[in-house]
Design a protein around this motif. Sequence first.
Motif, PDB file in Angstrom:
ATOM      1  N   GLN A   9       0.712  -1.081   0.000  1.00 55.14           N
ATOM      2  CA  GLN A   9       0.093   0.163   0.020  1.00 55.14           C
ATOM      3  C   GLN A   9       0.719   1.231   0.144  1.00 55.14           C
ATOM      4  O   GLN A   9       0.212   2.214  -0.492  1.00 55.14           O
ATOM      5  N   THR A  10       2.135   1.156   0.501  1.00 52.93           N
ATOM      6  CA  THR A  10       2.863   2.409   0.646  1.00 52.93           C
ATOM      7  C   THR A  10       3.705   2.513  -0.541  1.00 52.93           C
ATOM      8  O   THR A  10       4.518   3.722  -0.629  1.00 52.93           O
ATOM      9  N   GLY A  11       3.857   1.485  -1.439  1.00 51.80           N
ATOM     10  CA  GLY A  11       4.594   1.674  -2.583  1.00 51.80           C
ATOM     11  C   GLY A  11       6.195   1.695  -2.406  1.00 51.80           C
ATOM     12  O   GLY A  11       6.718   2.193  -3.453  1.00 51.80           O
ATOM     13  N   ASP A  12       6.641   1.151  -1.310  1.00 48.22           N
ATOM     14  CA  ASP A  12       7.945   1.134  -0.981  1.00 48.22           C
ATOM     15  C   ASP A  12       8.810  -0.121  -1.394  1.00 48.22           C
ATOM     16  O   ASP A  12      10.063  -0.379  -1.253  1.00 48.22           O
ATOM     17  N   GLY A  13       7.997  -1.111  -1.836  1.00 41.92           N
ATOM     18  CA  GLY A  13       8.414  -2.338  -2.543  1.00 41.92           C
ATOM     19  C   GLY A  13       8.720  -3.507  -1.341  1.00 41.92           C
ATOM     20  O   GLY A  13       9.227  -4.543  -1.506  1.00 41.92           O
ATOM     21  N   ARG A  14       7.936  -2.895  -0.311  1.00 41.22           N
ATOM     22  CA  ARG A  14       7.857  -3.906   1.049  1.00 41.22           C
ATOM     23  C   ARG A  14       6.545  -3.654   1.769  1.00 41.22           C
ATOM     24  O   ARG A  14       5.815  -2.864   1.555  1.00 41.22           O
ATOM     25  N   ILE A  15       6.321  -4.967   2.478  1.00 39.22           N
ATOM     26  CA  ILE A  15       5.043  -4.816   3.346  1.00 39.22           C
ATOM     27  C   ILE A  15       5.418  -5.015   4.749  1.00 39.22           C
ATOM     28  O   ILE A  15       6.408  -5.572   5.018  1.00 39.22           O
ATOM     29  N   SER A  16       4.740  -4.217   5.403  1.00 40.77           N
ATOM     30  CA  SER A  16       4.637  -4.223   6.847  1.00 40.77           C
ATOM     31  C   SER A  16       3.401  -4.015   7.666  1.00 40.77           C
ATOM     32  O   SER A  16       2.639  -3.976   6.875  1.00 40.77           O
TER      33      SER A  16
END
Length: 481
Positions: A320-327
């Motif tokens: 969702q944040t578009g940084d290539g990772r999920i958290s």
Amino acid sequence: MATADLPGPDSLLRRTLGEWRIGLVAWRLLVLQTADPAVAAGMANFSTYRAHPWRRIEHTMDSGKRLFFADREGLRREVARLERTHRRLAGTDDQGRQFTALDPAVRVWVLVTLYECMTAMRELSGRPLTPPELDQMYGEFRAVCSEFGLSDDLFPATAADVPAYMERTIRERLEYSEPVRYLLFDMLREAPAPRRLGHLKPAWPLVRTVAAHVIGALTIADLPAAFRERFDLPRTRRAALLSFFLHRGMRVLMNALPEHRRYRTPLAGNSSTSQSPSASTDRPSPPEASPVRLPAPRRRKGADGRPARLRTFFRQVLDQTGDGRISSTDMQAMAHNVCWPLELTPEREASVYAAFETWWQQLRAGMDADNDGQVTCEEFVTAMLTGIDAGPGYLEQGLHIALRAIFHAADSDGSGHLCADEYRTIFGGSRVHPAELNHGFRQLDQDGDGRITEAEFVQAFTDYFTARTDTTAGSQLLGRP
């Protein structure tokens, strides 16, 4: 402040905020609000504005409509919704300072900047509000703000005190942070094409370059002088001319239009008894026919289609944040997007967030090898394939819990099924083509009655994650990867 009558259809506030030309100062508003350190920290840590800017803007506009164009019951529901959402936005910024979106001073700043931008729109157009009009609109504005339960002492006492409040806050509290710089110079240059662009989508790279230049120059030209001076943002002659002609031109155009064309939001507002976007009738119509399919990547005949679908799911849904990772932040954003268009009680909303947190803990336990609280796309794909191949229990421990929570949230009448409109409401994200959603819905609606049961819903996602070919119902749930 004592409870006052809310502004009605003929109020100065609704007529000013409802005009289409309010869009000319929208980016100015975002920049002013984001310059508050707490707002900037919240955007950096929780917002999806980088990956999903148009959805984020739509949510903001939708919230404004609910606040300023609703009756008191609708206004109170929206205030409660915002407080539940903002309660989760707290933490430590990149300088080690604690922040919370529920800070009363921050909330007052966000509200007052909206009023100030309305007055700026009129001033920039060459027809500023008179002192009596300013007093009238500020009184209408404060009548809405009273429902937030904030101290009167935090607000400027009168309309005449707003300019001094703005200048004092700009000089004493605001900061030129990375989110502010990104809004001014990079966000529009990187933004994905809006879903409604249609056949003009191939021209988007050129359109956004021009739009970014124009909006950036206009915003800097229109920002308060104190803001430009403090952060060394010069107002060029070209930008000043752009502002002059755009604002005055839009004023002339708006005045020439009939009233029903002049306003983006009906002045009569929203009824508190109106149905939520997902409300359905007893017998909803199925989705329209003739879907347009997106091209699929070429794969060897008989190749496993799961990795491509999982990567699509990661990019379009999870990240969702578009940084290539999920958290955990991405999972909270997903829960927020599920709850936002629905009229949920606090308990039902909390159950959605809890379900997504359960799913995140399962993902993190099996994928976050370095324990940094983040999972990359390839870690996700590798671990998901390993877990799926190990047995059906893997999806039941995380994904299925989140899916059942989504289903029950969307099924507002407790009918035990979702209609096409409810399905679109939940899954119609900005990067998913509407026709692809229609195609996915028809795949699941085996008997063609325009309804999906909970079992069909869960099975569809199970197929999406587990089917090796793209011919299984549910494997194209989000479109062809």
